[in-house]
Design a protein around this motif. Structure first.
Motif, PDB file in Angstrom:
ATOM      1  N   PRO A  87       0.826  -1.213   0.000  1.00 54.54           N
ATOM      2  CA  PRO A  87       0.000   0.000   0.000  1.00 54.54           C
ATOM      3  C   PRO A  87       0.866   1.270   0.000  1.00 54.54           C
ATOM      4  O   PRO A  87       0.505   2.264  -0.630  1.00 54.54           O
ATOM      5  CB  PRO A  87      -0.815  -0.113   1.292  1.00 54.54           C
ATOM      6  N   GLU A  88       2.007   1.233   0.690  1.00 52.34           N
ATOM      7  CA  GLU A  88       2.905   2.394   0.716  1.00 52.34           C
ATOM      8  C   GLU A  88       3.454   2.695  -0.672  1.00 52.34           C
ATOM      9  O   GLU A  88       3.555   3.855  -1.075  1.00 52.34           O
ATOM     10  CB  GLU A  88       4.062   2.169   1.694  1.00 52.34           C
ATOM     11  N   GLN A  89       3.837   1.655  -1.406  1.00 52.20           N
ATOM     12  CA  GLN A  89       4.337   1.852  -2.769  1.00 52.20           C
ATOM     13  C   GLN A  89       3.246   2.425  -3.671  1.00 52.20           C
ATOM     14  O   GLN A  89       3.498   3.355  -4.436  1.00 52.20           O
ATOM     15  CB  GLN A  89       4.862   0.538  -3.351  1.00 52.20           C
ATOM     16  N   ARG A  90       2.050   1.867  -3.585  1.00 50.73           N
ATOM     17  CA  ARG A  90       0.951   2.364  -4.416  1.00 50.73           C
ATOM     18  C   ARG A  90       0.616   3.808  -4.066  1.00 50.73           C
ATOM     19  O   ARG A  90       0.355   4.627  -4.953  1.00 50.73           O
ATOM     20  CB  ARG A  90      -0.271   1.454  -4.282  1.00 50.73           C
ATOM     21  N   ARG A  91       0.639   4.148  -2.787  1.00 44.40           N
ATOM     22  CA  ARG A  91       0.351   5.518  -2.350  1.00 44.40           C
ATOM     23  C   ARG A  91       1.429   6.482  -2.835  1.00 44.40           C
ATOM     24  O   ARG A  91       1.125   7.562  -3.357  1.00 44.40           O
ATOM     25  CB  ARG A  91       0.231   5.580  -0.826  1.00 44.40           C
ATOM     26  N   PHE A  93       3.376   6.118  -5.392  1.00 44.46           N
ATOM     27  CA  PHE A  93       3.232   6.227  -6.838  1.00 44.46           C
ATOM     28  C   PHE A  93       2.132   7.229  -7.189  1.00 44.46           C
ATOM     29  O   PHE A  93       2.317   8.112  -8.033  1.00 44.46           O
ATOM     30  CB  PHE A  93       2.929   4.849  -7.434  1.00 44.46           C
ATOM     31  N   ALA A  94       0.986   7.105  -6.535  1.00 42.03           N
ATOM     32  CA  ALA A  94      -0.123   8.029  -6.795  1.00 42.03           C
ATOM     33  C   ALA A  94       0.262   9.461  -6.415  1.00 42.03           C
ATOM     34  O   ALA A  94      -0.061  10.408  -7.138  1.00 42.03           O
ATOM     35  CB  ALA A  94      -1.364   7.594  -6.023  1.00 42.03           C
ATOM     36  N   ASP A  95       0.966   9.627  -5.294  1.00 49.14           N
ATOM     37  CA  ASP A  95       1.404  10.964  -4.872  1.00 49.14           C
ATOM     38  C   ASP A  95       2.359  11.578  -5.889  1.00 49.14           C
ATOM     39  O   ASP A  95       2.317  12.783  -6.137  1.00 49.14           O
ATOM     40  CB  ASP A  95       2.084  10.912  -3.499  1.00 49.14           C
ATOM     41  N   PHE A  96       3.234  10.774  -6.467  1.00 47.82           N
ATOM     42  CA  PHE A  96       4.193  11.271  -7.454  1.00 47.82           C
ATOM     43  C   PHE A  96       3.463  11.907  -8.632  1.00 47.82           C
ATOM     44  O   PHE A  96       3.819  12.983  -9.097  1.00 47.82           O
ATOM     45  CB  PHE A  96       5.100  10.140  -7.943  1.00 47.82           C
ATOM     46  N   TRP A  97       2.434  11.231  -9.128  1.00 47.56           N
ATOM     47  CA  TRP A  97       1.730  11.715 -10.315  1.00 47.56           C
ATOM     48  C   TRP A  97       0.605  12.690  -9.992  1.00 47.56           C
ATOM     49  O   TRP A  97       0.005  13.261 -10.913  1.00 47.56           O
ATOM     50  CB  TRP A  97       1.182  10.551 -11.126  1.00 47.56           C
ATOM     51  N   ALA A  98       0.305  12.915  -8.709  1.00 48.07           N
ATOM     52  CA  ALA A  98      -0.825  13.774  -8.336  1.00 48.07           C
ATOM     53  C   ALA A  98      -0.700  15.198  -8.881  1.00 48.07           C
ATOM     54  O   ALA A  98      -1.712  15.816  -9.227  1.00 48.07           O
ATOM     55  CB  ALA A  98      -0.981  13.811  -6.817  1.00 48.07           C
ATOM     56  N   HIS A  99       0.504  15.737  -8.953  1.00 48.94           N
ATOM     57  CA  HIS A  99       0.684  17.125  -9.389  1.00 48.94           C
ATOM     58  C   HIS A  99       1.516  17.230 -10.660  1.00 48.94           C
ATOM     59  O   HIS A  99       2.122  18.257 -10.921  1.00 48.94           O
ATOM     60  CB  HIS A  99       1.328  17.937  -8.263  1.00 48.94           C
ATOM     61  N   ARG A 100       1.556  16.164 -11.414  1.00 46.80           N
ATOM     62  CA  ARG A 100       2.296  16.155 -12.677  1.00 46.80           C
ATOM     63  C   ARG A 100       1.356  15.688 -13.776  1.00 46.80           C
ATOM     64  O   ARG A 100       0.482  14.863 -13.539  1.00 46.80           O
ATOM     65  CB  ARG A 100       3.481  15.188 -12.599  1.00 46.80           C
ATOM     66  N   PRO A 101       1.576  16.169 -14.984  1.00 45.38           N
ATOM     67  CA  PRO A 101       0.759  15.638 -16.088  1.00 45.38           C
ATOM     68  C   PRO A 101       1.156  14.192 -16.371  1.00 45.38           C
ATOM     69  O   PRO A 101       2.305  13.811 -16.162  1.00 45.38           O
ATOM     70  CB  PRO A 101       1.117  16.556 -17.261  1.00 45.38           C
ATOM     71  N   ALA A 102       0.216  13.426 -16.808  1.00 49.06           N
ATOM     72  CA  ALA A 102       0.502  12.024 -17.160  1.00 49.06           C
ATOM     73  C   ALA A 102       1.519  12.003 -18.295  1.00 49.06           C
ATOM     74  O   ALA A 102       1.495  12.857 -19.176  1.00 49.06           O
ATOM     75  CB  ALA A 102      -0.779  11.323 -17.578  1.00 49.06           C
ATOM     76  N   PRO A 103       2.441  11.043 -18.266  1.00 48.93           N
ATOM     77  CA  PRO A 103       3.438  10.987 -19.330  1.00 48.93           C
ATOM     78  C   PRO A 103       2.788  10.685 -20.678  1.00 48.93           C
ATOM     79  O   PRO A 103       1.815   9.947 -20.761  1.00 48.93           O
ATOM     80  CB  PRO A 103       4.362   9.844 -18.902  1.00 48.93           C
ATOM     81  N   VAL A 104       3.315  11.301 -21.702  1.00 50.22           N
ATOM     82  CA  VAL A 104       2.798  11.083 -23.046  1.00 50.22           C
ATOM     83  C   VAL A 104       3.850  10.290 -23.814  1.00 50.22           C
ATOM     84  O   VAL A 104       5.000  10.691 -23.900  1.00 50.22           O
ATOM     85  CB  VAL A 104       2.519  12.424 -23.753  1.00 50.22           C
ATOM     86  N   SER A 105       3.443   9.164 -24.314  1.00 55.66           N
ATOM     87  CA  SER A 105       4.358   8.326 -25.087  1.00 55.66           C
ATOM     88  C   SER A 105       3.777   8.150 -26.474  1.00 55.66           C
ATOM     89  O   SER A 105       2.582   7.916 -26.626  1.00 55.66           O
ATOM     90  CB  SER A 105       4.521   6.970 -24.407  1.00 55.66           C
ATOM     91  N   GLY A 106       4.624   8.242 -27.471  1.00 55.52           N
ATOM     92  CA  GLY A 106       4.156   8.104 -28.841  1.00 55.52           C
ATOM     93  C   GLY A 106       3.953   6.666 -29.267  1.00 55.52           C
ATOM     94  O   GLY A 106       3.357   6.411 -30.290  1.00 55.52           O
ATOM     95  N   ASP A 107       4.456   5.727 -28.466  1.00 53.14           N
ATOM     96  CA  ASP A 107       4.304   4.335 -28.878  1.00 53.14           C
ATOM     97  C   ASP A 107       3.383   3.595 -27.909  1.00 53.14           C
ATOM     98  O   ASP A 107       3.005   4.109 -26.873  1.00 53.14           O
ATOM     99  CB  ASP A 107       5.665   3.651 -28.968  1.00 53.14           C
TER     100      ASP A 107
END
Length: 139
Positions: A87-91, A93-107
């Motif tokens: 649960p700590e890892q999942r939390r 991970f979610a905190d890392f992306w909470a204030h960042r745009p989702a990564p955009v990948s062309g592939d």
């Protein structure tokens, strides 16, 4: 010249090629030029500038990283008997992306990788690309 790269996901550290229980989840983050890895208890496996990381992506999609003289075999997903992310890892991970745009990948993952491997090879390929963009010596 490298550009700022932010990336995070939960990968699996294959500590044994034969024992799936030893394929453990690791929260990997790349931010502000630093690559960090944390285990299920939140313990830090390593924290190094991306420029001090070397490695390569194998033909089967294993990201073989060398950090501080130690080699880490990272895969996009564990086996059926591997421990699940904590649960700590999942939390975190979610905190890392909470204030960042989702990564955009062309592939996107290939059909066989997506169907038979849960897009695990694509997952490690995105890591190789992010590390290379951050200045790591990966191929």
């Amino acid at each position: 010249m490298t550009r700022p790269v932010a990336h995070s996901s939960i990968v699996h550290w294959r500590r044994s090629i034969w024992n799936g229980r030893r394929c453990v989840p690791v929260l990997l983050t790349l931010d502000q030029g630093w690559l960090r890895a944390r285990d299920a208890t939140g313990g830090e496996l390593f924290a190094v500038p991306a420029g001090q990381v070397g490695g390569r992506l194998s033909r089967l999609g294993t990201l073989l990283l060398t950090v501080g003289g130690r080699r880490y075999a990272l895969v996009g997903r564990g086996s059926d008997i591997s421990p699940r992310p904590s649960p700590e890892q999942r939390r975190a991970f979610a905190d890392f992306w909470a204030h960042r745009p989702a990564p955009v990948s062309g592939d996107a993952p290939g059909v066989l990788d997506a169907v038979f491997n849960g897009a695990a090879a694509w997952h490690t390929r995105t890591w190789r690309d992010a590390l290379a963009a951050a200045g790591a010596a990966v191929r």
